[in-house]
Design an enzyme around this catalytic site. Structure first.
Site, short mmCIF file in Angstrom:
data_model
loop_
_atom_site.label_atom_id
_atom_site.label_comp_id
_atom_site.label_asym_id
_atom_site.label_seq_id
_atom_site.Cartn_x
_atom_site.Cartn_y
_atom_site.Cartn_z
N GLU A 1 -15.50 13.51 32.27
CA GLU A 1 -16.26 12.31 32.61
C GLU A 1 -16.33 11.32 31.44
O GLU A 1 -17.20 10.45 31.41
CB GLU A 1 -17.67 12.71 33.06
N SER B 1 -18.87 14.35 38.72
CA SER B 1 -17.95 13.32 39.22
C SER B 1 -16.93 13.84 40.25
O SER B 1 -15.87 13.26 40.42
CB SER B 1 -17.19 12.64 38.07
N TYR C 1 -16.18 5.55 41.69
CA TYR C 1 -15.97 4.57 40.60
C TYR C 1 -15.07 3.40 40.95
O TYR C 1 -14.80 2.57 40.08
CB TYR C 1 -15.47 5.30 39.35
N ARG D 1 -31.26 12.42 38.58
CA ARG D 1 -30.90 12.11 39.98
C ARG D 1 -30.62 13.42 40.73
O ARG D 1 -29.97 14.30 40.18
CB ARG D 1 -29.65 11.23 40.01
N ASP E 1 -29.01 15.13 44.12
CA ASP E 1 -28.07 14.85 45.21
C ASP E 1 -28.29 15.79 46.39
O ASP E 1 -28.50 17.00 46.21
CB ASP E 1 -26.62 15.03 44.71
N GLU F 1 -27.50 19.44 43.87
CA GLU F 1 -27.59 19.56 42.41
C GLU F 1 -28.52 18.52 41.84
O GLU F 1 -28.88 17.54 42.49
CB GLU F 1 -26.20 19.35 41.79
N ASN G 1 -28.72 15.96 38.46
CA ASN G 1 -27.95 15.38 37.35
C ASN G 1 -28.94 14.98 36.26
O ASN G 1 -29.79 14.12 36.48
CB ASN G 1 -27.20 14.14 37.84
N GLY H 1 -25.11 8.64 35.98
CA GLY H 1 -24.38 7.42 35.65
C GLY H 1 -25.32 6.26 35.37
O GLY H 1 -26.33 6.10 36.06
#
Ligand SMILES: Nc1ncnc2c1ncn2[C@@H]1O[C@H](COP(=O)(O)OP(=O)(O)OP(=O)(O)O)[C@@H](O)[C@H]1O
Ligand SMILES: [Mg+2]
Length: 342
Positions: A13, A182, A248, A287, A289, A302, A304, A308
């Site tokens: 990443e 990612s 992205y 964050r 998910d 998961e 994070n 990002g």
């Protein structure tokens, strides 16, 4: 303040981190701080004063970091040793993946006593290891897709593995690295005969393979700021799976914020998101998910711990929906780091 920003790094990443770093450095400079950007993959070499670390933006595929990874521990240590941390008031972590998001750099920084942004060593380590996180989710009553964990070095009896997957998870299933972000190394496996190929692909990214039941439904995420949930975002990736390219490449995903959910369902997923974040011991911001299944269950994929942070990333998008613009978001994350150390 004098703020050291750690970015880049040696994980898959790396590009994403350069992009996050670019946005963070820019925001901090505009707020009047003295900013020292440091690429942990560059040893003692300081970055130029330019704030463009990735002029062409994030590409469609993750970068080839093999050569960097061979010397990654050495490089990262050299970097950390080479700056007089005493001079910095705070360290902003713009790294993604390991080392950086996994608690190792957090542990090094803990030894220096310097405040840094985001979660500490334990929360970071647990969040980076999906299977460990899922065990904690289950203990806390947080739904998560059924799963199996395999060592990449132990794939000899493929017939036995296939059998176990069929019995425990069924098809389609998902094959992904246990400890990367990612969506690198990911495969959606429709049939048993495609498992081998998925294993070959994922092995390039990890020593630990996570296999999950495939959850058909919607893609939702809950940002956390100052230990409170932000508005929910629904992601509509062009490929169905929110893969590297859809993450992205501009225009490859649609984003709806706040997500179209009832008030009750919104509160429910926000509550679960915060619970998952806290269960792992994560701090300040992050964050969580989810997949929202066709039978209306929220399944946590998961957490994070260093999500990002480009201007258009998910946490900044969710913060903006309640009037927190990117520079203010970055500033609040810095202040949370300072508050934690007092
Ligand atoms: N069990 C599953 N069922 C359906 N889709 C899944 C499942 N697991 C993963 N996905 C898809 O793959 C994407 C990436 O998975 P996940 O969030 O677990 O990994 P990641 O690579 O760590 O993500 P991030 O970039 O957020 O760190 C998800 O956003 C989702 O689109
Ligand atoms: Mg994810």
């Amino acid at each position: 303040m004098k703020i050291l920003v750690l970015l880049g790094g040696t994980s898959f990443e790396r590009d994403v981190s350069l992009a996050s770093g670019e946005a963070i450095v820019d925001a901090l400079k505009k707020a009047g701080h003295e900013v020292i950007p440091v690429d942990t993959a560059k040893g003692k070499k300081l970055l130029s004063s330019s704030t463009q670390f990735l002029p062409e933006g994030v590409k469609q595929k993750p970068p080839d970091v093999k050569s960097l990874q061979r010397i990654r521990k050495e490089l990262t240590l050299k970097t950390i040793e080479s700056f007089d941390l005493k001079e910095a008031d705070v360290i902003f972590l713009a790294l993604h993946g390991a080392p950086g998001e996994d608690g190792t750099i957090q542990a090094l920084l803990d030894m220096t006593g310097k405040p840094y942004t985001g979660s500490g060593m334990l929360g970071s380590a647990l969040a980076m290891n999906k299977a460990m996180a899922k065990k904690i989710f289950e203990y806390e009553g947080i739904l998560t897709p059924k799963w199996l964990l395999l060592e990449s070095s132990n794939l000899t009896d493929i017939a036995e593995i296939e059998d176990e997957i069929e019995k425990k998870l069924g098809f389609p299933c998902v094959v992904k690295p246990n400890d990367q972000g990612s969506t690198v190394g990911f495969s959606l496996v429709e049939e048993m005969k495609d498992l081998k190929e998925a294993f070959e692909k994922v092995k390039k990214f990890t020593g630990q393979i996570l296999i999950e039941e495939y959850i058909s439904g919607r893609e939702l995420t809950v940002g956390i700021l100052d230990d409170k949930p932000l508005p929910v975002i629904e992601i509509i990736p062009e490929h169905g799976i929110y893969d590297y390219e859809c993450k992205y490449t501009k225009g490859k995903s649609g984003y709806i914020c706040p997500a179209k959910l009832s008030k009750e369902k919104t509160e429910e997923i926000q509550k679960i998101g915060l619970k998952a974040f806290k269960a792992l011991g994560c701090q300040d911001y992050g964050r969580v998910d989810f997949r929202y299944s066709e039978d209306e269950k929220f399944l946590c994929l998961e957490v994070n711990s260093l999500p990002g942070m480009t201007v258009t990333s998910l946490v900044p998008k969710a913060a903006k929906a309640i009037g927190i613009e990117f520079p203010e978001l970055v500033d609040r994350i810095v202040n949370l780091a300072l508050k934690k150390k007092k």
